[in-house]
Design a protein around this motif. Sequence first.
Motif, short mmCIF file in Angstrom:
data_model
loop_
_atom_site.label_atom_id
_atom_site.label_comp_id
_atom_site.label_asym_id
_atom_site.label_seq_id
_atom_site.Cartn_x
_atom_site.Cartn_y
_atom_site.Cartn_z
N GLY A 182 5.37 2.39 -10.56
CA GLY A 182 4.71 1.15 -11.69
C GLY A 182 3.58 1.20 -11.96
N ASP A 183 2.71 -0.51 -11.69
CA ASP A 183 1.08 -0.47 -11.91
C ASP A 183 0.81 -0.55 -10.55
OD1 ASP A 183 1.29 -0.57 -14.40
OD2 ASP A 183 1.88 -2.88 -14.78
N SER A 184 1.53 -0.38 -9.64
CA SER A 184 1.24 -0.27 -7.77
C SER A 184 0.38 0.87 -7.92
CB SER A 184 2.28 0.35 -6.67
OG SER A 184 3.63 -1.02 -6.87
N THR A 185 -0.83 0.19 -6.64
CA THR A 185 -1.61 1.39 -5.81
C THR A 185 -1.38 2.10 -5.19
OG1 THR A 185 -3.29 -1.34 -6.22
CG2 THR A 185 -3.98 1.35 -4.99
N LYS B 208 11.82 -0.16 -3.79
CA LYS B 208 12.40 -1.96 -2.73
C LYS B 208 12.31 -1.62 -1.69
CE LYS B 208 15.34 -2.15 -6.38
NZ LYS B 208 15.41 -3.45 -7.66
N ALA B 209 11.52 -0.48 -0.74
CA ALA B 209 11.08 -0.64 0.11
C ALA B 209 10.38 -1.76 0.67
CB ALA B 209 10.14 0.33 0.39
N VAL C 222 4.22 2.27 2.09
CA VAL C 222 5.22 2.20 2.07
C VAL C 222 5.01 4.24 2.24
CG1 VAL C 222 6.74 3.15 0.70
CG2 VAL C 222 6.81 1.17 1.27
N HIS C 223 4.71 5.45 2.73
CA HIS C 223 4.21 6.43 2.44
C HIS C 223 5.72 7.19 2.34
CE1 HIS C 223 1.39 6.43 5.17
NE2 HIS C 223 1.30 5.07 5.27
N ILE C 224 5.33 8.40 1.28
CA ILE C 224 6.26 9.31 -0.02
C ILE C 224 6.49 9.95 0.05
CG2 ILE C 224 7.85 9.09 -2.08
CD1 ILE C 224 6.88 6.45 -2.31
N ILE C 225 7.04 11.03 0.55
CA ILE C 225 6.83 12.57 0.98
C ILE C 225 7.54 13.26 -0.17
CG2 ILE C 225 6.91 14.32 2.53
CD1 ILE C 225 7.02 11.77 4.64
N GLY C 226 7.30 14.09 -0.56
CA GLY C 226 7.65 15.25 -1.87
C GLY C 226 7.02 16.18 -1.75
N SER C 227 7.27 16.71 -2.91
CA SER C 227 7.45 17.83 -3.68
C SER C 227 6.35 18.39 -4.91
CB SER C 227 8.34 19.14 -3.89
OG SER C 227 9.24 18.82 -5.06
N LYS C 228 5.24 18.95 -4.74
CA LYS C 228 4.48 18.78 -5.84
C LYS C 228 5.09 18.46 -7.31
CE LYS C 228 2.52 23.11 -6.17
NZ LYS C 228 1.34 23.71 -6.82
N ASN C 229 6.49 18.55 -7.60
CA ASN C 229 6.81 18.67 -9.08
C ASN C 229 7.51 17.44 -9.11
OD1 ASN C 229 9.16 18.69 -6.85
ND2 ASN C 229 10.65 19.59 -8.90
N ASP D 137 0.96 -1.02 0.59
CA ASP D 137 0.29 0.31 0.09
C ASP D 137 0.72 1.24 0.20
OD1 ASP D 137 -2.86 -1.73 0.20
OD2 ASP D 137 -1.81 -1.84 2.20
N TYR D 138 0.93 1.64 -1.22
CA TYR D 138 2.13 3.22 -1.53
C TYR D 138 0.77 4.36 -0.95
CZ TYR D 138 4.95 0.44 -3.57
OH TYR D 138 6.45 -0.30 -3.68
N VAL D 139 1.07 5.35 -0.06
CA VAL D 139 0.67 6.67 0.18
C VAL D 139 1.48 7.50 0.19
CG1 VAL D 139 -0.80 7.93 2.48
CG2 VAL D 139 -0.26 5.84 1.99
N LEU D 140 1.24 8.18 -1.08
CA LEU D 140 1.78 9.52 -1.70
C LEU D 140 1.67 11.39 -1.11
CD1 LEU D 140 4.46 10.35 -3.75
CD2 LEU D 140 3.23 10.52 -4.83
#
Length: 851
Positions: free
Chosen positions: A497-500, A474-475, A480-487, A368-371
Amino acid sequence: MDYMLDIHSQAVTHTKNKILKDIDDYLGSKEELSSYEQYLMERRHYVDQIWINVWLTKITNDISKKEKKQFLKQREYEVDGVDRKVINRLFRTEMRSHHPFDVLSWLNDTFFRQKNVWEKRYHAARELFLQEKAENNLEHEKTSMKLAITREIKRLIKKDAFLFYLYIRHYISLQLKNDLTNHKYKTADTFKLEEKLIPEGYLSDRDYIKVNDFLYELTGSIQKTNYWEYETYHDKYDKAVGEILSERVSEILLDQLPETVKKEYSNVYHRELTPVILYELSRQRMYALQEEFLEKIAEEYFSDLINLAALPFDEATHQERYHEDLMEQEHRKEQELLAIKQEEKAEERMLEDIFGREYNLSLGRDIDYVLHIGETNTGKTYRALERMKQLPSGIYLAPLRLLALEVYDKLNAEGVLCGLKTGEEEKDVDDATHISCTVEMFHERDHYDIVIIDEAQMVADKDRGFSWYKAITKANAKEVHIIGSKNSKEMVLQLLGDSTVDIREYKRDVPLEVDQNIFRIKHATKGDALVCFSRKRVLETASALENSGHSVSMIYGSMPPETRKKQMKRFVKGETSVIVSTDAIGMGLNLPIRRIVFLENEKFDGTRRRRLTSQEVKQIAGRAGRKGIYNIGRVAFSNDIKIMTRLLEQEDKLVQTFTVAPTNAIFERFQSYSRDFGYFLEIWEKFECPFGTKKASLSEERELYRFIQDTEIEARFSLIDLYGFLHLPFSKKESELTRQWRLTMEAIVSSTELPEPRIKSKNLEELELSYKAVGLHLLFLYRLGKRTEALYWERLRLELSDDVHEQLKTDVKKIIKKCKHCGRNLPADFRFHICDACHWSLKGRNMQYEY
């Protein structure tokens, strides 16, 4: 201006001389005497103009600008600030009628009233004219003769160039055969004369393929070109070819020269034409032939010329042998090209085998990816950490050691048992379920309930980006929570890829407003964070603020994280009213900042000084206006408000590439071909990374590798371990630290005690360097599993960070910004490194060179 009389006298003399020269030229060209009146009639215009031209030129050149201005002021001209050309024009106008010389009266007194003087002048001028004419005619004959001989030589050389080459080729073959009995010498690449040449056996024909390979061996002699240096065989053979051309070939050419040409030369020059004179006349063509022949010989096969030495010179035999050798050369070239193509194909297969599909994007996994996407200071990291506290296990990956330390403290304070792991320290907590670490410490084999990856836009960083790439792709976790800027949104989604993916976008609750007035240091108020881009500027600014009554916290890159933490805590608690920082403040540091002030709009990025990017401006400016404390975040600039506001408001450029770096799997596959790390760096350059990626430069690793290349250190480690040591995160620009790294590597190989880092505490710079040295020592201790020993050095490093903190509190007031040229004190918000006086002085000096 009394000296004008001297200038006037000189101008009169110069005018007279020019007119007398004109009279001599006029009279000398006449076959019969022309009268003085006839001269005046034909040359009156020249006579009338000569004085004014001579006088104005001389007076303008000999009088300085200052004196011209003084003269013009006396005549009530306003000349202050007037261009130099205008001053010259005004001065010439004033001088035009100043004490004119009556040329005509002088001529009449000299010649009109003395007819015999004019006649004598004619006879002397005519004699000189006829003498010069005869000399010119002779010179013309000589020039024509030289051209005729040069043309003839050119024809003969063109006709017999091949014969000359065969002759020189045979001579060089004899020299080569003879020189193979000489010593082979060894020295450093610099060829410094103080480095004694060391004989290492004798020269061998087996060591050379082309003659060119041999020519750069040392002869053992010393020669002087522009400076003294060791002579190479190229130097020696170049001289030899020149000598053959000047002696033997010149003799052959002289013999073939037509007798009529040689006889004509003797008539004109009154001497015989010799081989030496012939060589001088054709020197330029001979030099070209010398260069051409040596280049041609250099490309021949060494073995061909060695075998040729046994064959006595005969034109027909050597011509036949040359063509045989030429055909063999062509055959060898074909074989060499074939071998090169085979090597290239083998290298392509090797590159495919080693790198293959290593960097292909993931195809989707059961995670489960959370962006978390949004601007700075919008609560992204807070939300992810809140989720982390709810799960049994987790790991937080930070871009900075300080952030890892901050999260470690925060979680433990809130009852979540959390350990800390960075390259330089490890803090084990009993029964810890969570860990906070820098992103480089991530390992794909470890499993957690949650992984948090902060500042994901760093995936594009040219040196560190691959650590984010590995963590994102590879996490190994349920979430997996990924924190980033809008760009960074599109790039992260592409990597997944095809992950949810659950995308959560954040916006600022606290708006940003830009001050419309230029900021000056005197405008600093409580809650301000002043941003500049060098440690020196931070300290100078903090000093100025402290001396004007402010209490100040400081943050800069080389500051120990523990010291940064204390500096930040003082600001948070209100012990300091203002904070001065580098752009480190923009990376996840949450502080109660009312206003961000950009003291500089440019930064040095390691290669060049450039304007800040839109993303950098937003990242830093976003720290203004802490939610719950301020309703508005303010931003101020010290210059270029419109340009900087536009950067703050414009849409970010999307992150379109991510950085790839070598992996353990790559090194394992490479080791089946070679264990030479230098060769790995070569093929890393040749490897073409997939579309949308860029290669890590490995520039720092290359610099360190130079110290251990071809040593026992390289031989003793596997490539994976060697790369790990080369990749250690420390300041490789500090010579003291690179020396410590090299000595430690030598100690590991020799199984002796690791050298202890040097501890110095004389001033702030020494304390900070000592802190880094202890940090590097800890990197080695943790890598070698010496955790018990590391505890002592961690305590010592903590003491050093305390010392840095205390020194900053007490000594910062003593720091004063000074002109680097004259040492004069400068205002803290002065934009430049030199004062105005030095700037204009240096600029004026440079302008003088332009004239």
